[in-house]
Design a protein around this motif. Structure first.
Motif, mmCIF file in Angstrom:
data_model
loop_
_atom_site.group_PDB
_atom_site.id
_atom_site.type_symbol
_atom_site.label_atom_id
_atom_site.label_comp_id
_atom_site.label_asym_id
_atom_site.label_seq_id
_atom_site.Cartn_x
_atom_site.Cartn_y
_atom_site.Cartn_z
ATOM 1 N N GLN A 117 0.824 -1.214 0.000
ATOM 2 C CA GLN A 117 0.000 0.000 0.000
ATOM 3 C C GLN A 117 0.859 1.265 0.000
ATOM 4 O OE1 GLN A 117 -3.758 -0.013 0.022
ATOM 5 N NE2 GLN A 117 -3.021 1.822 -0.975
ATOM 6 N N PHE B 223 0.804 7.289 -6.607
ATOM 7 C CA PHE B 223 -0.280 8.236 -6.886
ATOM 8 C C PHE B 223 -0.020 9.628 -6.298
ATOM 9 C CE2 PHE B 223 -2.190 4.161 -7.907
ATOM 10 C CZ PHE B 223 -2.634 4.443 -9.193
ATOM 11 N N TYR C 254 -2.303 13.173 -13.457
ATOM 12 C CA TYR C 254 -2.969 11.887 -13.654
ATOM 13 C C TYR C 254 -4.001 11.930 -14.790
ATOM 14 C CZ TYR C 254 -5.914 7.879 -12.903
ATOM 15 O OH TYR C 254 -6.639 6.739 -13.119
ATOM 16 N N LYS D 144 -15.183 4.476 -19.430
ATOM 17 C CA LYS D 144 -15.913 4.989 -18.255
ATOM 18 C C LYS D 144 -17.379 5.237 -18.610
ATOM 19 C CE LYS D 144 -11.868 6.811 -15.852
ATOM 20 N NZ LYS D 144 -10.883 7.903 -15.851
ATOM 21 N N ALA E 151 -11.777 4.001 -4.744
ATOM 22 C CA ALA E 151 -10.520 4.333 -5.431
ATOM 23 C C ALA E 151 -10.830 5.352 -6.530
ATOM 24 C CB ALA E 151 -9.858 3.069 -6.000
ATOM 25 N N ASP F 8 -11.082 7.377 -1.565
ATOM 26 C CA ASP F 8 -9.752 7.030 -2.070
ATOM 27 C C ASP F 8 -8.767 7.155 -0.907
ATOM 28 O OD1 ASP F 8 -8.449 6.981 -5.178
ATOM 29 O OD2 ASP F 8 -7.047 7.476 -3.562
ATOM 30 N N ILE F 9 -7.716 6.362 -0.967
ATOM 31 C CA ILE F 9 -6.753 6.372 0.136
ATOM 32 C C ILE F 9 -5.753 7.524 0.011
ATOM 33 C CG2 ILE F 9 -4.928 4.909 -0.891
ATOM 34 C CD1 ILE F 9 -5.102 3.272 1.806
ATOM 35 N N ASN F 10 -5.704 8.154 -1.180
ATOM 36 C CA ASN F 10 -4.617 9.090 -1.469
ATOM 37 C C ASN F 10 -5.065 10.551 -1.400
ATOM 38 O OD1 ASN F 10 -2.698 10.656 -3.193
ATOM 39 N ND2 ASN F 10 -1.712 8.646 -3.231
ATOM 40 N N MET G 213 -4.640 12.724 -4.714
ATOM 41 C CA MET G 213 -5.654 12.441 -5.752
ATOM 42 C C MET G 213 -6.975 13.103 -5.345
ATOM 43 S SD MET G 213 -4.260 10.557 -8.203
ATOM 44 C CE MET G 213 -5.424 9.508 -9.060
ATOM 45 N N GLY H 99 -10.210 7.094 2.540
ATOM 46 C CA GLY H 99 -10.499 5.805 3.174
ATOM 47 C C GLY H 99 -9.844 4.679 2.415
ATOM 48 N N ASN H 100 -9.693 3.567 3.112
ATOM 49 C CA ASN H 100 -9.065 2.386 2.529
ATOM 50 C C ASN H 100 -10.159 1.421 2.090
ATOM 51 O OD1 ASN H 100 -7.654 0.038 1.988
ATOM 52 N ND2 ASN H 100 -6.303 0.249 3.759
ATOM 53 N N ALA H 101 -10.095 0.992 0.827
ATOM 54 C CA ALA H 101 -11.102 0.069 0.282
ATOM 55 C C ALA H 101 -11.181 -1.226 1.097
ATOM 56 C CB ALA H 101 -10.776 -0.250 -1.170
ATOM 57 N N ALA I 22 -13.019 1.904 -10.623
ATOM 58 C CA ALA I 22 -12.460 1.949 -11.977
ATOM 59 C C ALA I 22 -10.942 2.020 -11.904
ATOM 60 C CB ALA I 22 -13.006 3.155 -12.742
ATOM 61 N N PHE I 23 -10.291 1.048 -12.465
ATOM 62 C CA PHE I 23 -8.821 0.990 -12.533
ATOM 63 C C PHE I 23 -8.182 1.137 -11.154
ATOM 64 C CE2 PHE I 23 -10.439 2.917 -16.541
ATOM 65 C CZ PHE I 23 -10.263 1.797 -17.316
ATOM 66 N N ASN J 81 -4.705 -2.157 -7.587
ATOM 67 C CA ASN J 81 -3.749 -1.477 -6.702
ATOM 68 C C ASN J 81 -3.954 -1.832 -5.228
ATOM 69 O OD1 ASN J 81 -2.452 0.376 -8.693
ATOM 70 N ND2 ASN J 81 -4.591 0.937 -8.994
HETATM 71 C C1 LIG Z 1 -5.480 4.242 -11.448
HETATM 72 S S1 LIG Z 1 -6.198 5.256 -10.202
HETATM 73 C C2 LIG Z 1 -7.911 5.249 -10.645
HETATM 74 C C3 LIG Z 1 -8.611 6.535 -10.333
HETATM 75 C C4 LIG Z 1 -10.034 6.660 -10.874
HETATM 76 N N1 LIG Z 1 -10.880 5.578 -10.413
HETATM 77 C C5 LIG Z 1 -10.045 6.716 -12.378
HETATM 78 O O1 LIG Z 1 -10.519 5.777 -12.996
HETATM 79 O O2 LIG Z 1 -9.593 7.718 -12.932
HETATM 80 C C6 LIG Z 1 -6.157 4.173 -8.813
HETATM 81 C C7 LIG Z 1 -6.604 4.810 -7.521
HETATM 82 O O3 LIG Z 1 -6.687 3.783 -6.535
HETATM 83 C C8 LIG Z 1 -6.401 4.388 -5.282
HETATM 84 N N2 LIG Z 1 -6.141 3.350 -4.264
HETATM 85 C C9 LIG Z 1 -5.077 2.519 -4.204
HETATM 86 N N3 LIG Z 1 -5.182 1.711 -3.139
HETATM 87 C C10 LIG Z 1 -6.350 2.038 -2.506
HETATM 88 C C11 LIG Z 1 -7.015 1.552 -1.342
HETATM 89 N N4 LIG Z 1 -6.504 0.552 -0.621
HETATM 90 N N5 LIG Z 1 -8.187 2.103 -0.992
HETATM 91 C C12 LIG Z 1 -8.713 3.131 -1.724
HETATM 92 N N6 LIG Z 1 -8.121 3.634 -2.828
HETATM 93 C C13 LIG Z 1 -6.960 3.089 -3.233
HETATM 94 C C14 LIG Z 1 -5.217 5.275 -5.619
HETATM 95 O O4 LIG Z 1 -4.959 6.220 -4.614
HETATM 96 C C15 LIG Z 1 -5.663 5.860 -6.968
HETATM 97 O O5 LIG Z 1 -6.333 7.079 -6.787
#
Ligand SMILES: C[S@@+](CC[C@H](N)C(=O)[O-])C[C@H]1O[C@@H](n2cnc3c(N)ncnc32)[C@H](O)[C@@H]1O
Length: 257
Positions: A25, A32, A39, A55, A77, A101-103, A106, A128-130, A146-147, A151
């Motif tokens: 993580q 990110f 991004y 999307k 996320a 989202d955890i970041n 972003m 928050g953490n998924a 989405a995407f 991660n």
């Molecule tokens: C590739 S980006 C996708 C962003 C958005 N969904 C999009 O499609 O444009 C991946 C996202 O997953 C988030 N992420 C990674 N690990 C996560 C977690 N454990 N919980 C929540 N978000 C997370 C990252 O911070 C990042 O913003």
């Protein structure tokens, strides 16, 4: 040995590297934090704008009510809010989106974009953490990601959490990169992914490693039939998927029934 202890000793993938599960993580977060400001631009450059069509297919499946009927979507996320804004624009006045989202970087970009687009009241950005969602059971009509799922270090936990926060009758939808299955095109895609994307990533964001990780992580993600089984294992019913653009992307669906 307890589950938490086992987890702390387990290994996982970070792109092509093998890393302790407990470290993934933090490494993902670094990626990110580093690319957040660029991004959205990179998404357009890398996909030639195709991410918009992918999307849109996700939003069509979400099918937000166009009436004033209340509809609560959790976009996991959700990063800079792209999916959230598309759902808002497709739906009626009762639609509310929580981007989790955890970041923080972003999310900061997402909040700025929401203000610019006038969605700041209906779309909320929460850290928050998924794997441990800070929401009550059965509190959303739909959960999207989405995407993002590739991660997350413990994908099973994220799927279980998505199931928990969905209401009965709600739908889980996941858009993720998949595997090109057209002979000839697969080699071209591989070449593009590994030779072009990290270079463009370096030119635009100054971080080649970040985009090297992002393309490598696609290869490590389960193929669609295996991921559909994981969705079912989390409790979802009628798990299904459709692929797009010769398999570049898969849209997965599961229902809480
Ligand atoms: C590739 S980006 C996708 C962003 C958005 N969904 C999009 O499609 O444009 C991946 C996202 O997953 C988030 N992420 C990674 N690990 C996560 C977690 N454990 N919980 C929540 N978000 C997370 C990252 O911070 C990042 O913003």
């Amino acid at each position: 040995m307890g589950k938490a202890q086992k987890d702390s000793k387990a290994d996982t993938h970070f792109g092509e590297k093998t890393v302790p599960l407990a470290d993934k993580q933090g490494l993902v977060d670094d990626v990110f934090h580093s690319v957040a400001r660029r991004y959205d631009l990179m998404n357009d450059l890398m996909s030639g704008g195709l991410h918009r069509a992918w999307k849109d297919a996700l939003v069509t499946a979400v099918n937000p009510p166009r009436s004033e009927k209340e509809f609560a979507l959790l976009d996991l996320a959700g990063g800079t809010g792209d999916v959230a804004f598309r759902v808002m624009e497709a739906g009626g006045k009762g639609v509310r989106v929580t981007v989790c989202d955890i970041n923080s970087d972003m999310l900061a970009v997402g909040r700025e974009r929401a203000l610019e687009r006038g969605h700041d009241l209906a779309v909320t950005f929460e850290q928050g953490n998924a794997e441990e969602l800070p929401y009550a059971d059965r509190s959303f009509d739909c959960v999207t990601i989405a995407f993002g799922i590739r991660n997350v270090p413990r994908i099973e936990r994220a799927l279980e959490q998505a199931y928990r926060v969905l209401r009965i009758g709600g739908r889980f939808l996941c858009l993720e990169f998949s595997f090109v299955d057209v002979p000839g095109l697969d080699k071209l895609y591989e070449l593009y992914s590994f030779q072009v994307i990290p270079r463009v990533g370096e030119a635009v964001t100054g971080d080649r490693e970040a985009y090297q990780y992002l393309v490598e992580s696609i290869r490590k993600f389960p193929k669609p039939p295996a991921f559909a089984k994981m969705i079912e294992a989390a409790g979802f019913r009628r798990a299904s998927f459709t692929t797009m653009t010769a398999g570049v992307v898969a849209l997965h669906s599961g229902w809480k029934l």
